[in-house]
Write a protein that holds these residues in place. Structure first.
Motif, PDB file in Angstrom:
ATOM      1  N   THR A   1      37.116 -20.499   1.339  1.00 49.12           N
ATOM      2  CA  THR A   1      35.791 -19.933   1.585  1.00 49.12           C
ATOM      3  C   THR A   1      35.259 -20.527   2.883  1.00 49.12           C
ATOM      4  OG1 THR A   1      34.667 -21.680   0.354  1.00 49.12           O
ATOM      5  CG2 THR A   1      35.247 -19.688  -0.877  1.00 49.12           C
ATOM      6  N   VAL A   2      34.172 -19.954   3.368  1.00 52.09           N
ATOM      7  CA  VAL A   2      33.500 -20.505   4.535  1.00 52.09           C
ATOM      8  C   VAL A   2      32.004 -20.542   4.226  1.00 52.09           C
ATOM      9  CG1 VAL A   2      33.315 -18.257   5.683  1.00 52.09           C
ATOM     10  CG2 VAL A   2      33.216 -20.341   7.039  1.00 52.09           C
ATOM     11  N   SER A   3      31.335 -21.593   4.693  1.00 51.10           N
ATOM     12  CA  SER A   3      29.906 -21.740   4.438  1.00 51.10           C
ATOM     13  C   SER A   3      29.178 -22.013   5.743  1.00 51.10           C
ATOM     14  CB  SER A   3      29.647 -22.875   3.445  1.00 51.10           C
ATOM     15  OG  SER A   3      30.139 -24.104   3.939  1.00 51.10           O
ATOM     16  N   VAL A   4      27.874 -21.738   5.742  1.00 54.78           N
ATOM     17  CA  VAL A   4      27.028 -22.018   6.894  1.00 54.78           C
ATOM     18  C   VAL A   4      25.768 -22.699   6.367  1.00 54.78           C
ATOM     19  CG1 VAL A   4      26.064 -19.673   6.822  1.00 54.78           C
ATOM     20  CG2 VAL A   4      25.815 -21.036   8.887  1.00 54.78           C
TER      21      VAL A   4
ATOM     22  N   VAL B   1      18.186 -34.609  15.208  1.00 51.43           N
ATOM     23  CA  VAL B   1      18.388 -33.352  15.924  1.00 51.43           C
ATOM     24  C   VAL B   1      18.946 -32.326  14.947  1.00 51.43           C
ATOM     25  CG1 VAL B   1      19.614 -32.248  17.833  1.00 51.43           C
ATOM     26  CG2 VAL B   1      18.817 -34.599  18.071  1.00 51.43           C
ATOM     27  N   ARG B   2      18.501 -31.077  15.080  1.00 53.65           N
ATOM     28  CA  ARG B   2      18.958 -29.995  14.196  1.00 53.65           C
ATOM     29  C   ARG B   2      20.372 -29.563  14.571  1.00 53.65           C
ATOM     30  NH1 ARG B   2      15.713 -24.357  14.263  1.00 53.65           N
ATOM     31  NH2 ARG B   2      15.995 -24.760  16.487  1.00 53.65           N
ATOM     32  N   GLU B   3      21.244 -29.488  13.563  1.00 57.49           N
ATOM     33  CA  GLU B   3      22.605 -28.979  13.740  1.00 57.49           C
ATOM     34  C   GLU B   3      22.842 -27.853  12.742  1.00 57.49           C
ATOM     35  OE1 GLU B   3      27.134 -30.745  14.135  1.00 57.49           O
ATOM     36  OE2 GLU B   3      25.920 -31.421  12.445  1.00 57.49           O
ATOM     37  N   VAL B   4      23.412 -26.753  13.230  1.00 59.29           N
ATOM     38  CA  VAL B   4      23.802 -25.642  12.370  1.00 59.29           C
ATOM     39  C   VAL B   4      25.322 -25.691  12.230  1.00 59.29           C
ATOM     40  CG1 VAL B   4      23.615 -23.176  11.951  1.00 59.29           C
ATOM     41  CG2 VAL B   4      21.869 -24.342  13.309  1.00 59.29           C
ATOM     42  N   VAL B   5      25.811 -25.632  10.982  1.00 60.15           N
ATOM     43  CA  VAL B   5      27.205 -25.952  10.679  1.00 60.15           C
ATOM     44  C   VAL B   5      27.925 -24.760  10.059  1.00 60.15           C
ATOM     45  CG1 VAL B   5      28.724 -27.503   9.384  1.00 60.15           C
ATOM     46  CG2 VAL B   5      26.564 -28.373  10.324  1.00 60.15           C
ATOM     47  N   LEU B   6      29.156 -24.526  10.506  1.00 58.59           N
ATOM     48  CA  LEU B   6      30.117 -23.642   9.848  1.00 58.59           C
ATOM     49  C   LEU B   6      31.238 -24.507   9.292  1.00 58.59           C
ATOM     50  CD1 LEU B   6      30.569 -20.847  12.560  1.00 58.59           C
ATOM     51  CD2 LEU B   6      29.213 -20.670  10.476  1.00 58.59           C
ATOM     52  N   GLU B   7      31.689 -24.219   8.063  1.00 57.47           N
ATOM     53  CA  GLU B   7      32.712 -25.085   7.461  1.00 57.47           C
ATOM     54  C   GLU B   7      33.630 -24.283   6.556  1.00 57.47           C
ATOM     55  OE1 GLU B   7      32.991 -29.457   5.261  1.00 57.47           O
ATOM     56  OE2 GLU B   7      31.027 -28.526   5.593  1.00 57.47           O
TER      57      GLU B   7
END
Length: 461
Positions: free
Chosen positions: A19-22, A70-76
């Motif tokens: 799967t992939v999550s954000v 600091v804001r980080e947006v992540v894909l995993e």
């Protein structure tokens, strides 16, 4: 060649369904107080405003860093974790490769204004931040104007199979940019789709150069055995502190110049930057640290992204790390541009959009690759024992690997591969095979579809 690194056993065979999550999170950074000493300037040619640094006032204040979130947006997914900092130029700051538990990109532990960037003006300087990751250099060379400003971002309708982070700068009346970074379930690669739109009523003339700051291997600095993989025979020097090398604008043979293998970072003296000459020839480039047994592949359309630039800080006599960081960490840069060098501009008509797609992936366990495309990378080397063949796939694959010499198959092997378990084997070469001949590698999936194919003529004995 290299000595393969054993990947952590616990990560070789993930048990969860792909799967992939954000998601979004806060990460700590030590930040120097440069913002208080910046002033907004405007480049009327591009209708672009950005903030430049009053270096004298900044230094007089004896600045020290302070920790900030600091804001980080992540894909995993099961193989990768990607992180984007929308408030710091929309940069792709993180590519964490789970099978080795290492970051591929350089990560500066501090945000500290360097002496580099676009030329100064009005007593101010760029104060470019060597923050790390991948930045989008627009509309001029030397990192552009947008590397330190906030970008908009969106995460369009993710699914369990695919998720995207889009970062953008889309004001009316000037050149616009949006970058989609997409990660799919079960893949150790990600795609980068870029759109440049001329949102003005007249032709736009500009430059675009993305810049990836690389330090594979987990030490946040490249080692002397890092190899630059640039499939070209000649380069154009951009800048160097090494007087034994050609001067700026001159041609230099690649990778060997006057007996020095400049593809090996440990053979560098002072800083060096150069472009593929006359332009990018193959659709891939990257780096591989043989001691760490890890690297990075960038696959791109060379008819669109015609420029590849490499820059390094030097090795035996490098530029001082204190210019950009506080802990001695370092990096090499891999740039990709729409034009062959910084000297040329590109044109985009009023209202027109330019679009292209690239594939990026970490690579490990195969050594310096000789070929790569969006499905993986191949290494091939003749040894006294036979042909050493290595294949890194970006997703799980069961199928057949065929090795041919002079048009005749010398091995056909069933294989089961995944990005945490690449293929590597020495294939015996029959005695009747010519000493120099074309060697072909073909990887087929279970349905018989060709996934990776490569051929080159080589000396076998």
């Amino acid at each position: 060649w290299h000595t393969p690194t054993a990947l952590p056993a616990a990560l070789l065979t993930p048990t969860a369904a792909p799967t992939v999550s954000v998601y979004e999170r806060q990460i700590p950074l030590n930040i120097y107080p440069f913002a208080a000493f910046q002033r907004e300037v405007t480049d009327p040619q591009f209708n672009w405003s950005w903030r430049m640094l009053d270096r004298a006032a900044y230094e007089a204040a004896q600045p020290q860093p302070t920790p900030q979130m600091v804001r980080e947006v992540v894909l995993e997914n099961e193989f990768l974790r990607l992180g984007v900092l929308p408030d710091l130029g929309g940069r792709l700051i993180e590519c964490y490769y789970k099978p080795t538990r290492h970051q591929v990109f350089y990560r500066n532990p501090v945000l500290k204004p360097s002496p580099w960037g676009p030329p100064g003006r009005d007593g101010l300087e760029a104060g470019w931040l060597a923050a790390g990751g991948v930045e989008w250099g627009i509309p001029v060379e030397e990192h552009g104007y947008a590397w330190g400003s906030p970008w908009g971002y969106d995460t369009p309708q993710p699914s369990p199979d695919e998720a995207t982070i889009t970062v953008f700068q889309q004001p009316q009346g000037r050149l616009q940019i949006s970058v989609d970074i997409t990660l799919r379930a079960g893949e150790a690669a990600f795609t980068v789709r870029t759109r440049l739109t001329n949102a003005t009523g007249q032709e736009a003339t500009f430059k675009y150069w993305l810049n990836a700051m690389l330090a594979p291997g987990g030490r946040n600095r490249p080692g002397p055995e890092l190899r630059v993989i640039l499939p070209i025979n000649e380069v154009t020097v951009h800048s160097t502190g090494d007087s034994a090398l050609p001067a700026s604008g001159q041609a230099m043979s690649w990778p060997i110049f006057q007996g020095r293998d400049l593809s090996r970072l440990g053979n560098w003296r002072q800083y060096l930057g150069f472009f593929a000459r006359p332009a990018a020839a193959a659709g891939f480039a990257g780096v591989y640290d043989l001691a760490a047994d890890e690297g990075l592949v960038r696959v791109f359309p060379p008819d669109v992204m015609r420029g590849v630039k490499i820059f390094g800080l030097g090795w035996s006599d490098p530029l001082p790390a204190m210019l950009y960081t506080d802990d001695g960490s370092s990096y090499v840069e891999l740039h990709g541009g729409l034009a062959p060098t910084f000297d040329e501009r590109v044109r985009l008509g009023a209202g027109q959009t330019l679009y292209w797609e690239e594939t990026w992936f970490p690579v490990a366990g195969i050594g310096t690759f000789v070929y790569a495309d969006q499905d993986g990378a191949i290494n091939l080397r003749a040894t006294a024992q036979g042909l050493q063949v290595a294949v890194f796939p970006v997703r799980r694959l069961s199928g057949e690997l065929t090795v041919s010499v002079a048009g005749a198959a010398i091995a056909s092997l069933p294989v089961t591969l995944n990005p945490a378990r690449p293929f590597e084997k020495v294939i015996a070469v029959p005695a009747e095979v010519p000493s120099r001949a074309p060697v072909a590698i073909q990887l087929l999936d279970a349905a018989g579809t060709a996934i990776l194919q490569f051929e080159q003529e080589m000396t076998l004995r």
